[in-house]
Scaffold this motif. Structure first.
Motif, PDB file in Angstrom:
ATOM      1  N   VAL A   1       0.840  -1.201   0.000  1.00  0.00           N
ATOM      2  CA  VAL A   1       0.000   0.000   0.000  1.00  0.00           C
ATOM      3  C   VAL A   1       0.878   1.255   0.000  1.00  0.00           C
ATOM      4  CG1 VAL A   1      -1.643   1.342   1.382  1.00  0.00           C
ATOM      5  CG2 VAL A   1      -2.026  -1.091   1.029  1.00  0.00           C
ATOM      6  N   LEU A  66      -5.227   3.642   6.455  1.00  0.00           N
ATOM      7  CA  LEU A  66      -4.596   2.630   5.605  1.00  0.00           C
ATOM      8  C   LEU A  66      -3.328   2.105   6.267  1.00  0.00           C
ATOM      9  CD1 LEU A  66      -4.936   4.473   2.178  1.00  0.00           C
ATOM     10  CD2 LEU A  66      -6.000   2.282   2.718  1.00  0.00           C
ATOM     11  N   ASP A  67      -3.120   0.784   6.147  1.00  0.00           N
ATOM     12  CA  ASP A  67      -1.896   0.155   6.656  1.00  0.00           C
ATOM     13  C   ASP A  67      -0.876   0.132   5.515  1.00  0.00           C
ATOM     14  OD1 ASP A  67       0.121  -1.392   7.633  1.00  0.00           O
ATOM     15  OD2 ASP A  67      -1.079  -3.219   7.888  1.00  0.00           O
ATOM     16  N   ASP A  69       1.966  -1.164   5.223  1.00  0.00           N
ATOM     17  CA  ASP A  69       2.678  -2.427   5.007  1.00  0.00           C
ATOM     18  C   ASP A  69       1.791  -3.533   4.443  1.00  0.00           C
ATOM     19  OD1 ASP A  69       5.117  -1.423   5.960  1.00  0.00           O
ATOM     20  OD2 ASP A  69       4.465  -1.701   8.034  1.00  0.00           O
ATOM     21  N   ALA A  70       0.480  -3.261   4.305  1.00  0.00           N
ATOM     22  CA  ALA A  70      -0.439  -4.291   3.785  1.00  0.00           C
ATOM     23  C   ALA A  70      -0.208  -4.503   2.295  1.00  0.00           C
ATOM     24  CB  ALA A  70      -1.883  -3.861   4.030  1.00  0.00           C
ATOM     25  N   GLU A  71      -0.490  -5.719   1.813  1.00  0.00           N
ATOM     26  CA  GLU A  71      -0.372  -6.031   0.388  1.00  0.00           C
ATOM     27  C   GLU A  71      -1.560  -5.418  -0.359  1.00  0.00           C
ATOM     28  OE1 GLU A  71       1.736  -7.697  -1.679  1.00  0.00           O
ATOM     29  OE2 GLU A  71       3.198  -7.752  -0.053  1.00  0.00           O
ATOM     30  N   PHE A  72      -1.293  -4.596  -1.329  1.00  0.00           N
ATOM     31  CA  PHE A  72      -2.365  -3.914  -2.073  1.00  0.00           C
ATOM     32  C   PHE A  72      -3.319  -4.921  -2.717  1.00  0.00           C
ATOM     33  CE2 PHE A  72      -4.044  -2.025  -6.012  1.00  0.00           C
ATOM     34  CZ  PHE A  72      -4.697  -0.924  -5.487  1.00  0.00           C
ATOM     35  N   ALA A  74      -4.197  -7.755  -1.820  1.00  0.00           N
ATOM     36  CA  ALA A  74      -5.015  -8.513  -0.871  1.00  0.00           C
ATOM     37  C   ALA A  74      -6.181  -7.682  -0.324  1.00  0.00           C
ATOM     38  CB  ALA A  74      -4.145  -8.992   0.302  1.00  0.00           C
ATOM     39  N   LEU A  75      -6.233  -6.388  -0.677  1.00  0.00           N
ATOM     40  CA  LEU A  75      -7.288  -5.504  -0.159  1.00  0.00           C
ATOM     41  C   LEU A  75      -8.622  -5.753  -0.858  1.00  0.00           C
ATOM     42  CD1 LEU A  75      -5.489  -2.023   0.036  1.00  0.00           C
ATOM     43  CD2 LEU A  75      -5.738  -3.711   1.853  1.00  0.00           C
ATOM     44  N   LYS A  80      -8.948  -0.770  -1.899  1.00  0.00           N
ATOM     45  CA  LYS A  80      -8.069  -0.455  -3.034  1.00  0.00           C
ATOM     46  C   LYS A  80      -8.358   0.953  -3.544  1.00  0.00           C
ATOM     47  CE  LYS A  80      -7.022  -5.038  -4.873  1.00  0.00           C
ATOM     48  NZ  LYS A  80      -7.308  -6.034  -5.916  1.00  0.00           N
TER      49      LYS A  80
END
Length: 547
Positions: A1, A66-67, A69-72, A74-75, A80
């Motif tokens: 992200v 928004l985090d 470090d989260a995988e975009f 996977a949102l 997104k």
């Protein structure tokens, strides 16, 4: 992200993103090369005021919850879109451009976006088919109609009124023009009299009129949606008993029981990924619940609109996707040429042999509606039918569903569409499915009321001990009343179903002489009686019988 959002920051973004990743990966054994690279990046960021930009990135991520470090990938769709909005905002634009920002967002995400945009202090130019979003945000409307851009300095509802008046005036003006042109065409056909020298000016004027008429662009047609009549289903359409659904170690639905009656129009709402489509498939018996049972009533003819449009075959043409049994379809017991049917949904007959790969999202939705309505049905199951539809087609679909006497199950994030169609709402709330009477606004009022009640219940109350009370048992008359209440409730339910069914008939108000308000009041009184009977039954059921 973080990487996605940082792209909006310009050339320095790559350095900030690299620094972010290096700091995240540093462990106990610090690699000398990594530390050297960190040092180089720090110096570069100092030269370009990159630290200010890094701080701004962190602020925007925080503001939009928004985090980084989260995988975009996977949102959810809504998150997104939120990340892409953050990418646009990090550049601190004077003008923010949004193209269909609410598409594929759940209702909570749309409401969040609305609140955020209402507080945003700079200019926003947005394209949307979400009428409630439009009403809440737009202070000016720019319309593109037949190649002309027109600015309307007013909110959406005023724009609709002014536009209607303009179109009415335009129609009158065109009729006067066409009458004049017709008169001049009759005159020119008289021959020698028209070609005399002294009439050359009139001939030139006629040529000018012809040019003006040829350049006039008519308003594009509107889809003429229509459903096929099917015989009525049984009174009970679906009976679901204590259904639960677990998948991949997660519970989506827990212990849900309901009865769906003929003529009901039920909206299904909930966050993306909460199990709305799963619930639909369970109710349709396309998916087996983990526990519980689903029974269907008699004579069901189901038409199912799948939001992924998987019923459309990309290997087939437009015409073949609707009907592959010849050039004509039978529509309400009458033969109808397939090309004429396609035109009703705004498809040029010349495109009938084209591949559906060439269609836009809105055209694919219209094609799927055409495919569904080609078959008689008494229950329509619609999963996000308004995605990519223009407002005019959406309003036509609303009118059609309102006039439909059968049953409707509708998953939608369009709040106005839900308000205009549904008689009740099923809301998926953390594995629970809760039922609410009315449309989306009624559901929202319940939510606000429940939140207020919950806060009030947490307020400390005086600790006065109430005197011990004797156990109250059912009296003989109450026992008799308790025995009779189920049949009373069933009778009230039948009356309610019958009244709802009658009210959906086009000639109901003409037959009864009632106004819409009077009919609504009558229905409300009946629902109040049902609630009173249920409450009384629950109260008596809770009392112990005398030993």
């Amino acid at each position: 992200v973080f990487d996605v959002v940082a792209k909006g920051a310009g050339p320095t973004a790559a350095l900030i993103a690299e620094y972010h990743h290096i700091t995240a990966e540093l462990g106990g054994d610090q690699d000398t090369e990594i530390l050297d690279r960190m040092h180089d990046i720090e110096q570069e960021l100092q030269k370009t005021d990159g630290w200010e930009l890094d701080q701004k990135l962190e602020q925007i991520l925080s503001k939009l919850s928004l985090d980084g470090d989260a995988e975009f990938n996977a949102l959810s769709g809504g998150m997104k879109r939120r990340a892409l909005l953050a990418q646009a905002l990090v550049a601190d634009p004077d003008l923010l451009l949004l193209d269909e920002p609410t598409n594929h967002m759940d209702i909570d995400s749309i409401r969040w976006l609305e609140d955020f945009m209402m507080k945003y202090e700079k200019a926003i130019l947005f394209i949307t088919h979400d009428r409630m979003f439009l009403r809440k945000l737009a202070t000016r409307i720019i319309e593109l109609d037949r190649g002309q851009l027109t600015s309307w300095d007013c909110p959406y509802d005023q724009f609709l009124e002014r536009k209607a008046a303009l179109l009415e005036a335009e129609e009158k003006q065109n009729k006067v023009f066409d009458k004049k042109l017709s008169k001049e065409e009759v005159w020119i056909r008289k021959g020698i009299q028209a070609r005399r020298t002294r009439n050359e000016g009139r001939v030139r004027a006629l040529k000018s009129l012809r040019v003006e008429r040829s350049e006039r662009r008519e308003r594009s047609g509107t889809a003429r949606l229509a459903m096929q009549d099917a015989s009525s289903s049984g009174r009970k359409v679906v009976v679901a008993k204590d259904i639960s659904m677990d998948f991949d170690g997660r519970t989506y639905i827990r212990s849900f029981t309901t009865t769906i009656w003929r003529g009901e129009k039920i909206g299904i709402i909930g966050p993306n990924g909460s199990g709305k489509t799963t619930l639909l498939k369970i109710l349709l018996k396309q998916l087996e619940p983990t526990t519980g049972s689903v029974e269907h009533g008699s004579k069901l003819k189901v038409a199912y609109f799948d939001q992924h449009r998987s019923q459309l075959d990309p290997k087939m043409t437009l015409a073949e996707n609707i009907w592959d049994k010849g050039d004509s379809i039978t529509f309400n017991d009458q033969p109808l040429h397939l090309m004429s049917y396609l035109q009703r949904f705004l498809f040029d007959p010349n495109r009938a042999g084209s591949s559906i790969k060439e269609l836009s999202g809105g055209e694919r939705n219209r094609l799927l509606l055409a495919k569904l309505f080609a078959q008689p049905a008494n229950i329509y199951v619609l999963d996000e039918p308004t995605n990519d539809l223009d407002i005019e087609t959406m309003e036509l679909l609303e009118e059609l569903l309102l006039d439909f006497s059968g049953t409707i199950l509708l998953v939608s994030h369009d709040r106005e569409f839900l308000n205009n169609i549904t008689t009740s709402v099923l809301s998926l709330e953390k594995t629970e499915v809760k039922e609410y009477n009315g449309g989306y606004d009624d559901y929202l009022r319940h939510q606000i009321s429940n939140t207020t009640s919950s806060k009030a219940s947490k307020t400390p109350k005086p600790k006065n001990k109430a005197p011990a009370q004797k156990t109250r048992y059912l009296s003989i008359s109450e026992r008799k009343e308790l025995e009779n209440l189920p049949s009373v409730i069933e009778e009230l339910e039948e009356k309610h179903t019958q009244l709802v069914e009658e009210m959906t008939q086009p000639d109901y108000f003409q037959k009864t002489g009632l106004t819409a308000d009077q009919a609504a009041e009558s229905l409300s009184r009946l629902e109040q009686k049902q609630e009173t009977a249920f409450a009384r039954w629950e109260a008596l059921e809770a009392l112990p019988k005398k030993p």
